[in-house]
Design a protein around this motif. Structure first.
Motif, PDB file in Angstrom:
ATOM      1  N   SER A   1       0.820  -1.216   0.000  1.00  0.00           N
ATOM      2  CA  SER A   1       0.000   0.000   0.000  1.00  0.00           C
ATOM      3  C   SER A   1       0.853   1.265   0.000  1.00  0.00           C
ATOM      4  CB  SER A   1      -0.926   0.015   1.222  1.00  0.00           C
ATOM      5  OG  SER A   1      -1.778  -1.106   1.219  1.00  0.00           O
TER       6      SER A   1
ATOM      7  N   ASN B   1     -13.393  -2.396  -6.313  1.00  0.00           N
ATOM      8  CA  ASN B   1     -12.541  -2.277  -5.129  1.00  0.00           C
ATOM      9  C   ASN B   1     -11.109  -1.845  -5.427  1.00  0.00           C
ATOM     10  OD1 ASN B   1     -14.512  -3.530  -3.143  1.00  0.00           O
ATOM     11  ND2 ASN B   1     -14.301  -5.228  -4.584  1.00  0.00           N
ATOM     12  N   PHE B   2     -10.632  -2.089  -6.649  1.00  0.00           N
ATOM     13  CA  PHE B   2      -9.207  -1.906  -6.911  1.00  0.00           C
ATOM     14  C   PHE B   2      -8.913  -1.076  -8.161  1.00  0.00           C
ATOM     15  CE2 PHE B   2      -9.821  -6.103  -4.858  1.00  0.00           C
ATOM     16  CZ  PHE B   2      -9.312  -5.760  -3.609  1.00  0.00           C
TER      17      PHE B   2
ATOM     18  N   ILE C   1      -2.238   4.164  -9.073  1.00  0.00           N
ATOM     19  CA  ILE C   1      -2.800   2.959  -8.480  1.00  0.00           C
ATOM     20  C   ILE C   1      -1.752   2.328  -7.577  1.00  0.00           C
ATOM     21  CG2 ILE C   1      -2.126   1.552 -10.488  1.00  0.00           C
ATOM     22  CD1 ILE C   1      -4.668  -0.143  -9.958  1.00  0.00           C
TER      23      ILE C   1
ATOM     24  N   LYS D   1      -3.423  -2.616  -4.891  1.00  0.00           N
ATOM     25  CA  LYS D   1      -4.521  -2.756  -5.853  1.00  0.00           C
ATOM     26  C   LYS D   1      -4.057  -3.522  -7.097  1.00  0.00           C
ATOM     27  CE  LYS D   1      -7.377   1.239  -4.589  1.00  0.00           C
ATOM     28  NZ  LYS D   1      -8.047   2.464  -5.098  1.00  0.00           N
TER      29      LYS D   1
ATOM     30  N   ASN E   1      -4.051  -7.174  -6.327  1.00  0.00           N
ATOM     31  CA  ASN E   1      -5.387  -7.764  -6.302  1.00  0.00           C
ATOM     32  C   ASN E   1      -5.996  -7.866  -7.696  1.00  0.00           C
ATOM     33  OD1 ASN E   1      -6.728  -8.383  -3.480  1.00  0.00           O
ATOM     34  ND2 ASN E   1      -5.320  -6.667  -3.177  1.00  0.00           N
TER      35      ASN E   1
END
Length: 326
Positions: free
Chosen positions: A216, A268-269, A277, A281, A284
């Motif tokens: 993240s 969600n991503f 980004i 993300k 995922n």
């Protein structure tokens, strides 16, 4: 064992637990379907090694072996029932039905077994949150009879076993290298249990979580992400000598297209307003794309996604050039 030490600090309140994992999206799609453990035990035949007529380890025996091991390691935790998905049904018939037209076959005269099977066992009381996504600990395995030589005598049989985390919002599986045995060999159920227990004991849960959390902290700009996707499309066509120094990519073109689509419209991503980004993300989006893999290649591609995203993070953190972003 580190696994047993860490799990105590990740327990969540009972009321926050998802009770039934089967209510969520499937953890793998492709051409699979969900079946019950009872169906595998009662309705399916068991393949044998043709030269000595010895039985293979049946799918339900494999699942029970892992389930027993999980309950031994995680005693006191809430452990859900195994969730199973199968593919590539092998059809047959009993001897009395030889020569009978298919339309006239009774259900009692048909035999089946599934060439490929995957299952997972959720442990929702061991949980962590990353970027607002809740992750539950999950253990599971894969059996693919197409990787056995059933025309020979009984020998070591091959299994895949994993432990990692499941992202609750999308059921994506997060599997690391020390949480996956891609070729566990065993000749009996007892030997299988012993090796599964050993694998579970060696899994470094906290290191895995720390790596996932760190994703993240790093982001790709829209331009970097576009370059990453373009290089992913190019990778499979590179001359073999040039691939040697480049982190491997096992996703196919269709799966890369799924990643590109998710960049714009995944619930969600997807990207930020400025087009950037986070690597969490991106990871995922990659693991979501691997759900279209066949059962026997699913875990290998999931691990490849994890290793590739680690290489990207290392490149951004240490300012080390990487082919995918150059």
């Amino acid at each position: 064992m580190e696994l047993q030490q860490v799990r105590k600090s990740l327990v969540i309140p009972e009321q926050d637990v998802i009770v039934n994992s089967t209510l969520s999206k499937p953890f793998i799609k492709a051409n699979t379907k969900e079946v019950s453990l009872l169906h595998l035990k009662k309705d399916c035949t068991i393949p044998v090694f043709s030269k000595d007529n010895e039985c293979t380890v049946a799918h339900h025996e494999f699942i029970n072996a892992v389930d027993t091991s999980v309950k031994a390691i995680f005693s006191g935790q809430r452990i859900l029932s195994p969730e199973l998905r199968v593919s590539h049904v092998i059809k047959g018939r009993i001897p009395e039905a030889i020569g009978k037209p298919v339309k006239d076959l009774k259900e009692t005269e048909k035999t089946i077994y599934y060439e490929r099977m995957m299952f997972k066992i959720d442990i929702p009381t061991i949980s962590e949150s990353i970027s607002g996504n809740k992750l539950n600990l999950v253990v599971g395995g894969v059996r693919a009879y197409n990787q056995e030589n059933l025309y020979s005598k009984k020998n070591f049989e091959k299994f895949k076993v994993f432990i990692g985390f499941k992202n609750i919002v999308c059921t994506n599986l997060c599997v690391s290298s020390d949480g996956l045995v891609e070729e566990l060999r065993a000749v009996s159920v007892d030997e299988l249990k012993a090796k599964v227990l050993d694998m579970l004991g060696r899994y470094e849960m906290q290191n895995h979580l720390n790596t996932l959390k760190s994703l993240s902290q790093y982001s790709l700009t829209e331009k970097q992400f576009a370059k990453f996707l373009g290089k992913c499309r190019m990778y499979n066509y590179l001359p073999k000598p040039e691939k040697g120094n480049i982190p491997a990519l096992l996703l196919n073109d269709g799966q890369i297209n799924t990643v590109a689509k998710g960049y714009y419209d995944d619930n969600n991503f997807s990207r930020q307003e400025d087009g950037s980004i986070s690597l969490w993300k991106v990871y995922n989006l990659l693991t979501e794309a691997t759900k279209s893999s066949y059962i026997d290649s699913f875990l290998t591609r999931s691990l490849n996604s994890y290793e590739l995203i680690q290489k990207l993070a290392d490149s951004l953190q240490n300012d080390i050039p990487i082919w995918y972003l150059n």
